[in-house]
Write an enzyme that holds these catalytic residues in place. Structure first.
Site, PDB file in Angstrom:
ATOM      1  N   CYS A  22       1.504   1.303  12.273  1.00 17.15           N
ATOM      2  CA  CYS A  22       2.715   2.137  11.635  1.00 17.15           C
ATOM      3  C   CYS A  22       3.045   3.116  12.398  1.00 17.15           C
ATOM      4  O   CYS A  22       4.320   3.554  12.176  1.00 17.15           O
ATOM      5  CB  CYS A  22       1.938   2.661  10.392  1.00 17.15           C
ATOM      6  SG  CYS A  22       1.203   1.453   9.249  1.00 17.15           S
ATOM      7  N   SER A  38      -3.850  -3.329  -0.816  1.00 20.38           N
ATOM      8  CA  SER A  38      -2.808  -4.123  -0.067  1.00 20.38           C
ATOM      9  C   SER A  38      -3.248  -5.530   0.260  1.00 20.38           C
ATOM     10  O   SER A  38      -4.359  -5.808   0.550  1.00 20.38           O
ATOM     11  CB  SER A  38      -2.447  -3.324   1.009  1.00 20.38           C
ATOM     12  OG  SER A  38      -1.580  -4.236   1.640  1.00 20.38           O
ATOM     13  N   ALA A  39      -2.272  -6.236   0.149  1.00 20.88           N
ATOM     14  CA  ALA A  39      -2.560  -7.759   0.088  1.00 20.88           C
ATOM     15  C   ALA A  39      -2.712  -8.375   1.538  1.00 20.88           C
ATOM     16  O   ALA A  39      -3.489  -9.053   1.858  1.00 20.88           O
ATOM     17  CB  ALA A  39      -1.413  -8.501  -0.735  1.00 20.88           C
ATOM     18  N   HIS A  40      -1.856  -7.758   2.352  1.00 21.78           N
ATOM     19  CA  HIS A  40      -1.737  -8.331   3.780  1.00 21.78           C
ATOM     20  C   HIS A  40      -3.005  -8.037   4.766  1.00 21.78           C
ATOM     21  O   HIS A  40      -3.241  -8.542   5.779  1.00 21.78           O
ATOM     22  CB  HIS A  40      -0.388  -7.988   4.407  1.00 21.78           C
ATOM     23  CG  HIS A  40      -0.104  -7.028   5.122  1.00 21.78           C
ATOM     24  ND1 HIS A  40      -0.077  -6.406   6.243  1.00 21.78           N
ATOM     25  CD2 HIS A  40      -0.033  -5.687   4.444  1.00 21.78           C
ATOM     26  CE1 HIS A  40      -0.068  -5.160   6.346  1.00 21.78           C
ATOM     27  NE2 HIS A  40       0.140  -4.541   5.442  1.00 21.78           N
ATOM     28  N   GLY A  87       0.916  -1.145   0.184  1.00 21.53           N
ATOM     29  CA  GLY A  87      -0.211   0.019  -0.017  1.00 21.53           C
ATOM     30  C   GLY A  87       0.893   1.073  -0.057  1.00 21.53           C
ATOM     31  O   GLY A  87       0.606   2.325  -0.759  1.00 21.53           O
ATOM     32  N   ASN A 103      -8.336   4.089   8.893  1.00 25.20           N
ATOM     33  CA  ASN A 103      -7.522   2.948   9.335  1.00 25.20           C
ATOM     34  C   ASN A 103      -7.776   2.854  11.020  1.00 25.20           C
ATOM     35  O   ASN A 103      -7.729   1.806  11.580  1.00 25.20           O
ATOM     36  CB  ASN A 103      -6.069   3.012   9.070  1.00 25.20           C
ATOM     37  CG  ASN A 103      -5.415   4.091   9.251  1.00 25.20           C
ATOM     38  OD1 ASN A 103      -5.935   5.264   9.164  1.00 25.20           O
ATOM     39  ND2 ASN A 103      -4.115   4.155   9.691  1.00 25.20           N
TER      40      ASN A 103
END
Lengths: 389, 376
Positions: free
Chosen positions: B322, B200-202, B70, B150
């Site tokens: 993050c 994003s994949a995760h 991302g 988020n």
């Protein structure tokens, strides 16, 4: 080219009959510090110890780094070993010190012949090697009084060639002063205090207090990391982690709020002292600096000191924060100390801590609750790990 | 029992992702650009991956660019669009609650001379159309607003913003960071009306190290990295097929409609129970994405409660992962009281979250309130 490290021991030469014991401790310390890289052979000769790697493929630069952090060494140099003939001496001197010589303007050569069977005298060796260097590296001048680089050629049982001596870590060999116990918090000061006292020859135990859930696992790992960094100087550290939650909660629940910190610190001293005693330590070490925070005023220090029967070493007591930070940077603990997990203990920090408490007031406050069984349990449940870089 | 309730930070790999990754590891491990058969097999795998992701996003395969995640996709969108549109103006609008990979990229663009404006948010971190309209001028070249926040789970009015840009005949490109929305809300970039969209994949049970940027046909952006001809030279470099395969495998399992009702019911029950507890404040809006519940225990620092829950096997986060321990800029931008901000926790669900896990979290919070000493 074969290389060895020439170690000049410091203050220990002054200690008369103890000298040999101290040298043995120093050699043991060096051997241990170099062990991860490979094995070395050590030889004592006058005030020098020669460390020679047993194999050619060790990481010599790392070995030098490690030696530079061993206490009890006033200076050291890396020497090249060569054949006992003048041609090989000349060739090796140029090969080994050529880069250094190209970076200076003046030099001299110092000949030292202790093997009298060698056909040239010391001045003759110096003259011949000097002339060889002069004819190969330009522009370079000889200055016998204040040379930037001194090339030393020692002809003994083997020939050793080295440049300027580097400054060692100083101090006394670890263990020569016995063992003491460091109160290690995770802040900037305590690792520096541990470094300074180990420099005076003390082997270190360390005690760290954890209060889950008020402090996190990461805060504890940070202290492991700090102890490991200090151990690069102090050698192996035995780190005790003491569960402290129920003591903090009991102080919070039963004692006056403004005395929380001082009562807590007195309990920390009591526990650390018990652990220290059980483990053969003869002193405690703290990172306290006079007046830095409320618990480090002269009155507060008197209060915490009152519960200690063994000496409490406070090597930072007269230092300013920036002086402490300077050392922390030099020994590379500063960045790690700054990691933000330090104080989730804010829950317990009083808004207006007492700065002028007396031991008598604290004894009265501590009598409000029977802390003895909790202290005993904390000592019993402390767990230790060995940390070594 | 472990209750992993930090799914907005990352999710465990699903079985399908692992299967696809195994194919990339053991079978089709070649370089997709190689001309021989081994390379061809890898290229086939890569196109299968692209097709799978395109299906999940209801878009065309050639509109997708694989990235390392991302953060890279957001950076590529912002820098790529800003520099491609430079001739039309220099104003860039980003919301105050964007992920750091958008906010910091925008800050850097401001340092490089772009006129970056921050769209304010309300108490729930939501931007208003009125504010977007006020900041929008004919020199605006890029607008970037996330689909779902988020930390709070708030759903941003991205479709309405797209409509506004259209109504105003703005030339600005519209980028949506849909990392938290993908797999949880029905998502079609075409239908949303944006020009660029990040996933994003995760966060959808795929591996870390893969993401994608959807680019609307006809929209051009500048590359950020230079190298080979892979992905039309827009994102050069040998494609990391293992991570991409995991991403694609996970994408085949994406079915937001299938889970939304169940997860909403779970969330509603959880929030209702939280509200019954004394000294708990729910920060998330009732109409937020049900996968994210932000709450505060105002008398307790977030980290202490987090540690306490973690010891009981309940994993939640304080702020976003993050920011690792720093005070949440999202909650601060939403204007929450500092005491609330420093005591806020994010409970984030996945399609796999069970009632028992949320119950464990509730029990943990109850126990925390009973045992942890209050601050001050």
């Amino acid at each position: 080219m074969k290389k060895v490290i020439l170690v000049k021991n410091g203050e220990i030469v002054l200690k008369g009959l103890n000298r040999s014991t101290f040298e043995d401790i120093l050699i043991k310390n060096m051997r241990r510090r170099l062990a991860p890289l490979g094995t070395f052979t050590f030889r004592k000769s006058q005030s020098t110890i020669v460390a020679e790697p047993d194999s050619d493929d060790i990481d010599f630069d790392e070995a030098v780094e490690r030696i530079s952090r061993v206490f009890g060494i006033v200076g050291f140099s890396v020497a090249a070993v060569c054949e006992k003939n003048i041609d090989d001496i000349k060739r090796t001197a140029l090969e080994f010190l050529g880069d250094d010589l190209r970076n200076v303007r003046t030099f001299k050569v110092n000949g030292k012949r202790s093997d009298k069977k060698f056909p040239m005298t010391s001045p003759e060796i110096a003259a011949e090697v000097g002339a060889h260097i002069l004819s190969n590296i330009h522009p370079l001048k000889v200055d016998v009084h204040e040379p930037e680089l001194t090339v030393t050629v020692e002809v003994r049982d083997q020939v050793l060639i080295h440049g300027n001596q580097r400054k060692g870590a100083g101090g006394l060999p670890i263990g020569s002063s016995g063992k003491a116990c460091l109160l290690l918090s995770g802040g900037i000061d305590s690792p520096v205090a541990g470094y300074m006292m180990s420099k005076r020859g003390l082997m270190l135990d360390a005690v760290h207090f954890v209060s889950p859930p008020y402090t996190s696992k990461r805060a504890e790992l940070k202290v492991h990391a700090l102890a490991k960094l200090v151990s690069r100087y102090s050698g192996r550290i035995k780190l005790y982690v003491v569960p402290f939650t129920e003591i903090q909660e009991a102080i919070k629940d039963h004692c006056p709020e403004d005395m929380f910190t001082l009562i807590m610190r007195r309990h920390m001293m009591r526990i650390a002292q018990q652990i220290a005693e059980n483990d053969g330590c003869k002193a405690l070490i703290t990172g306290e600096s006079l007046g830095q925070v409320a618990s480090q005023t002269i009155d507060s220090l008197a209060c915490t000191n009152a519960v200690a029967a063994m000496p409490v070493f406070r090597p930072l007591i007269g230092m300013d924060k920036d002086e402490i930070i300077e050392i922390a940077r030099r020994i590379d603990t500063f960045e790690t100390s700054l990691e933000p997990y330090e104080d989730c203990c804010t829950v317990f920090t009083p808004k207006h801590p007492k700065t002028r408490a007396t031991a008598a007031m604290l004894e009265e406050a501590e009598a409000l609750f029977d802390f003895a069984p909790l202290l005993e349990r904390a000592v019993k449940e402390a767990r230790y790990t060995y940390l070594e870089a | 029992m472990q209750a992993y309730l930090d799914n907005s930070a990352t999710t465990p790999l699903c079985e399908t992702a692992k299967q696809w990754m195994r194919r990339a590891v053991e079978q089709d491990w070649g370089n997709p650009s190689s001309l021989h058969e081994v390379g061809l097999n890898a290229e086939t795998l890569l196109s299968d991956c692209r097709a799978a992701l395109a299906k999940a996003l209801r878009c065309k395969e050639k509109e997708l660019l694989f990235t390392s995640g991302g953060t890279e996709a957001n950076n590529l969108a912002l820098f790529g669009a800003a520099y491609a549109q430079q001739k039309n103006g220099s104003r860039i609008l980003v919301s105050a609650v964007e992920h750091p990979s958008v906010l910091k990229a925008a800050q850097q663009l401001a340092a490089e001379g772009f006129d970056v404006r921050v769209i304010p948010v309300d108490r729930f971190g939501v931007v208003s159309l009125k504010d977007v309209e006020a900041l929008l001028d004919d020199k605006t070249i890029l607008v970037s607003v996330m689909a779902v926040n988020n930390e709070l789970g708030s759903i941003e009015p991205v479709e309405a913003i797209a409509a506004l840009l259209k109504k105003k005949r703005s030339r600005a490109l519209f980028h949506i960071d849909a990392v938290q929305a993908f797999g949880k809300l029905p998502l079609s970039p075409q239908k949303l009306g944006c020009d660029l969209l990040t996933v994003s994949a995760h966060k959808i049970h795929g591996p870390k190290g893969a993401g994608a940027l959807w680019i609307k046909p006809g929209v051009t952006i500048r590359p950020r990295t230079f190298g080979g001809e892979q992905q039309n030279g827009l994102r050069p470099g040998t494609e990391p097929t293992v991570a991409i395969a995991g991403f694609a495998g996970a994408a085949t399992k994406v079915a937001p409609e299938q889970h939304l009702a169940r997860v909403t019911a779970l969330r509603d029950g959880f929030v209702a129970a939280l509200r019954k507890l004394p000294d708990v404040v729910v920060n998330s809006a009732d109409d937020a994405l049900p996968y994210i519940v932000n709450l505060a225990l105002p008398h307790h620092p977030a980290e202490v409660v987090l540690n306490f829950l973690s010891d009981r096997g309940v994993c939640v986060s304080s702020g976003s992962a993050c920011a690792k321990g720093h005070r949440s800029p999202v909650l601060t931008a939403a204007g929450l009281d500092p005491a609330i901000v420093s005591s806020s926790l994010r409970v984030s669900l996945s399609t796999e979250t069970t009632e028992a896990e949320l119950q464990a979290c509730l029990d943990g919070i109850r126990a925390a309130l009973d045992t942890i000493r209050r601050k001050g």
